[in-house]
Design a protein around this motif. Structure first.
Motif, PDB file in Angstrom:
ATOM      1  N   GLY A 477       0.836  -1.220   0.191  1.00 48.89           N
ATOM      2  CA  GLY A 477       0.147   0.043  -0.031  1.00 48.89           C
ATOM      3  C   GLY A 477       0.834   1.106  -0.049  1.00 48.89           C
ATOM      4  N   ALA A 478       0.095   2.310   0.010  1.00 52.03           N
ATOM      5  CA  ALA A 478       1.005   3.714  -0.069  1.00 52.03           C
ATOM      6  C   ALA A 478       1.542   3.698   1.248  1.00 52.03           C
ATOM      7  N   ALA A 479       2.654   4.852   1.229  1.00 51.62           N
ATOM      8  CA  ALA A 479       3.513   4.846   2.422  1.00 51.62           C
ATOM      9  C   ALA A 479       2.819   5.315   3.645  1.00 51.62           C
ATOM     10  N   ALA A 480       1.878   6.373   3.427  1.00 54.38           N
ATOM     11  CA  ALA A 480       1.125   7.022   4.433  1.00 54.38           C
ATOM     12  C   ALA A 480       0.266   6.272   5.079  1.00 54.38           C
ATOM     13  N   GLU A 499       7.403  -4.737   3.928  1.00 54.64           N
ATOM     14  CA  GLU A 499       6.538  -3.742   3.486  1.00 54.64           C
ATOM     15  C   GLU A 499       6.848  -3.451   2.058  1.00 54.64           C
ATOM     16  N   SER A 500       5.730  -3.296   1.116  1.00 52.48           N
ATOM     17  CA  SER A 500       6.141  -2.845  -0.187  1.00 52.48           C
ATOM     18  C   SER A 500       5.174  -1.632  -0.532  1.00 52.48           C
ATOM     19  N   GLY A 501       5.576  -0.826  -1.391  1.00 48.59           N
ATOM     20  CA  GLY A 501       4.933   0.267  -1.731  1.00 48.59           C
ATOM     21  C   GLY A 501       3.967   0.187  -3.032  1.00 48.59           C
ATOM     22  N   MET A 502       3.714  -1.202  -3.211  1.00 53.60           N
ATOM     23  CA  MET A 502       2.824  -1.711  -4.656  1.00 53.60           C
ATOM     24  C   MET A 502       1.273  -1.246  -3.912  1.00 53.60           C
ATOM     25  N   VAL A 503       0.600  -0.381  -4.759  1.00 55.54           N
ATOM     26  CA  VAL A 503      -0.574   0.147  -4.507  1.00 55.54           C
ATOM     27  C   VAL A 503      -1.549  -0.803  -4.987  1.00 55.54           C
ATOM     28  N   THR A 504      -2.627  -1.170  -4.048  1.00 54.16           N
ATOM     29  CA  THR A 504      -3.710  -2.247  -4.373  1.00 54.16           C
ATOM     30  C   THR A 504      -4.738  -1.456  -5.336  1.00 54.16           C
ATOM     31  N   PRO A 505      -5.580  -2.153  -5.942  1.00 56.49           N
ATOM     32  CA  PRO A 505      -6.788  -1.673  -6.909  1.00 56.49           C
ATOM     33  C   PRO A 505      -7.614  -0.711  -6.093  1.00 56.49           C
ATOM     34  N   ASN A 506      -7.948  -0.876  -4.852  1.00 56.13           N
ATOM     35  CA  ASN A 506      -8.882  -0.186  -4.223  1.00 56.13           C
ATOM     36  C   ASN A 506      -8.424   0.940  -3.583  1.00 56.13           C
ATOM     37  N   GLY A 507      -6.823   1.117  -3.755  1.00 57.33           N
ATOM     38  CA  GLY A 507      -6.152   2.091  -2.668  1.00 57.33           C
ATOM     39  C   GLY A 507      -5.982   1.966  -1.506  1.00 57.33           C
ATOM     40  N   GLY A 508      -6.476   0.620  -0.829  1.00 52.33           N
ATOM     41  CA  GLY A 508      -6.337   0.315   0.687  1.00 52.33           C
ATOM     42  C   GLY A 508      -4.864  -0.349   0.873  1.00 52.33           C
ATOM     43  N   VAL A 509      -5.069  -0.789   1.941  1.00 49.47           N
ATOM     44  CA  VAL A 509      -3.679  -1.518   2.689  1.00 49.47           C
ATOM     45  C   VAL A 509      -4.014  -3.088   2.588  1.00 49.47           C
ATOM     46  N   ARG A 510      -3.272  -3.782   1.926  1.00 48.17           N
ATOM     47  CA  ARG A 510      -3.473  -5.217   2.009  1.00 48.17           C
ATOM     48  C   ARG A 510      -2.294  -6.168   2.798  1.00 48.17           C
ATOM     49  N   LEU A 511      -2.732  -6.804   3.516  1.00 44.11           N
ATOM     50  CA  LEU A 511      -1.810  -7.488   4.276  1.00 44.11           C
ATOM     51  C   LEU A 511      -1.630  -9.098   3.669  1.00 44.11           C
ATOM     52  N   ARG A 512      -0.243  -9.670   3.909  1.00 46.90           N
ATOM     53  CA  ARG A 512      -0.321 -11.154   3.377  1.00 46.90           C
ATOM     54  C   ARG A 512       0.320 -11.862   4.214  1.00 46.90           C
TER      55      ARG A 512
END
Length: 523
Positions: A477-480, A499-512
């Motif tokens: 997700g985004a850093a902020a 952590e990764s700066g890859m942005v999710t399609p919905n603009g949220g934060v995705r954990l894995r």
């Protein structure tokens, strides 16, 4: 030149002179008894008829194999059901007594071919019994150690004596033509039930049960065979062995009996000591609380270090420090460190003689209810997790229950959480831990630098799953947005390893979920 005063003695006179002495009456009595035994007791024994009869039942035949299998099947079912009547029926059907007696008589007369034939029947019969009993246990839904099974896992010196006396009776019955007595001998020696317990131990991988029951069978087997040999010698069955070979056999028999008697004697000593511990503990605790108190449900864990004694006491007066005092006194009395745990229950009135018994009955009823609750809890957890009841771990002392769930089609983390809560609501006082599979984690939405209220449930699910599964987490997700989520998770002791700066399609934060080897925080 000869001296007429010199007198010569004949061999008979010399033998008579040697017999004279203080032990002459004893030796003469022994000689008289041996003569009577040889001329009266042995004389009416038809040795060939006895040998033919014993040999007839000694070999391995299809009939022997079938009856051995059926006896083993009946025996293991009786043991699983804890039914003495069924176990006795298996003893009566068992044909193992025949080849064992045959081996004993073959040893006595020195017939190696007969001994091989009997040995083959014993070995094959033993293997058939163990494998068939193990197969029945494998297919059976009941695989618990019952009282009948446990009774055949700790052989002692008394078991050897039972086999010895039974074998003497059986050999005598065969020699004297009283074959009906063999039925009683079959019940007394109980050859088949120990073999069935060996099969149970093999099928359930319970090596303590396996080893104890195998020792009991070996004790019965060797005792019967060697006692039959001794009885055959006593009745003068013709032997093809030399004097030296016979002496070797006698020496070997003595060694075998001693080798069996030593561990069995030690086992008997341990059982007697445990009984003494139980009696001493019950007596001391009873005296400590007084005559109007009742001691029940004494359980002793002899494998613990120190030995642990758990007891329930129903008393008109609660005594502080009674457990500590009991531990000190019993440790000093019995010479071993002992820890005593006491549950004290105050009865309503000390004047009522039945109050303690009523309280004890109530306690037993509560214990039964608790056992039913544990069984239901295990079954419910197994059902919702999609596993067998054996895969459910219960710690009754700490009242904890844990199970690892299998992946269920269409089930999300919320589904597994709801299942855990459902079981926990019906198991008051228990800590329920259902470990879900490592499936996809829900997405978290951050709005204006704050976690969206609609994502609070998802956050709680992630925290719950992290505590159950224990694998490291990665975050995209985004850093902020990541900073906001990381702060919320860190407050709940959830560590983000990557952590990764890859942005999710919905603009949220995705954990894995990450592999354990990836559990190193990325800088």
């Amino acid at each position: 030149m000869t001296d007429d005063n010199v007198q010569t003695t004949s061999p008979e006179q010399s033998k008579s002179n040697q017999a004279a002495g203080p032990f002459a009456p004893v030796t003469e009595s022994v000689s008289l008894f041996r003569r009577w035994w040889r001329m009266v007791v042995r004389a009416d024994v038809d040795q060939q008829t006895v040998i033919d009869k014993v040999r007839e039942d000694s070999g391995f035949t299809p009939h022997f194999a079938f009856m051995t299998s059926m006896s083993a099947g009946i025996a293991i079912l009786g043991l699983l059901l804890s039914s003495p009547a069924v176990v006795i029926g298996a003893m009566l059907l068992s044909p193992l007594m025949g080849p064992i007696m045959g081996a004993g008589f073959a040893l006595a007369v020195g017939d190696s071919a007969w001994l091989k034939e009997s040995g083959k029947a014993i070995v094959l019969g033993t293997i058939i019994s163990i494998l068939f009993a193990g197969l029945v246990v494998t297919l059976s839904p009941l695989q618990t150690v019952t009282a009948e099974i446990a009774a055949r896992t700790r052989p002692n010196l008394f078991d050897l004596l039972v086999a010895l006396f039974s074998a003497m009776a059986g050999a005598y019955a065969m020699i004297r033509g009283r074959m009906g007595t063999i039925v009683g001998v079959a019940i007394a020696t109980a050859l088949m039930p120990p073999l069935a317990v060996v099969g149970f131990g093999l099928a359930t991988f319970n090596w303590a049960v396996f080893g104890g029951s195998l020792l009991l069978f070996f004790t019965n087997l060797m005792t019967i065979a060697l006692t039959a040999t001794a009885m055959a010698w006593l009745y003068g069955f013709r032997s093809y062995l030399s004097e030296r070979q016979s002496q070797f056999q006698i020496a070997a028999m003595v060694v075998v009996f001693i080798a069996l008697a030593i561990p069995l004697g030690l086992s008997l000593r341990q059982i007697a000591w445990e009984a003494n511990v139980s009696r001493s503990a019950n007596g001391y605790i009873k005296d400590q609380f007084g005559k109007r108190s009742s001691v029940s449900q004494i359980e002793i864990d002899f494998d613990a270090d120190p030995i642990v004694i758990n007891a329930t006491v129903f008393t008109p007066k609660i005594l502080a420090g009674a457990a500590e005092q009991s531990s000190r006194v019993l440790s000093r009395t019995l010479g071993k460190p002992i820890s005593v745990n006491l549950d004290q229950f105050k009865v309503e009135t000390g004047e009522d003689a039945n109050s303690a018994e009523l309280a004890a009955a109530k306690m037993r009823e509560q214990a039964q209810e608790a056992e039913i609750q544990v069984t239901r809890l295990r079954e419910n957890l197994a059902l919702i997790a999609g596993v067998s009841v054996d895969d459910v771990t219960l710690d009754t002392s700490k009242r904890r229950a844990m199970v690892v769930a299998k992946p269920l089609s269409g089930a999300s983390l919320a589904s597994y959480y709801a299942l855990e809560q459902r079981v926990a609501s019906g198991a008051k006082g228990w800590i329920i831990r259902l470990q879900p599979p490592a499936i996809a984690l829900p997405e978290l939405i951050v709005t204006d630098g704050v976690l969206d209220p609609k994502s609070n449930n998802n956050l709680n699910l992630i925290i719950w799953a992290y505590g159950r599964i224990g694998l490291p987490l990665g975050m995209n997700g985004a850093a902020a947005d990541r900073a906001v989520v990381k702060e919320a998770l860190t407050a709940k002791n959830v560590v983000i390893a990557q952590e990764s700066g890859m942005v999710t399609p919905n603009g949220g934060v995705r954990l894995r979920w990450l592999a354990p080897s990836e559990g190193v925080s990325a800088e």
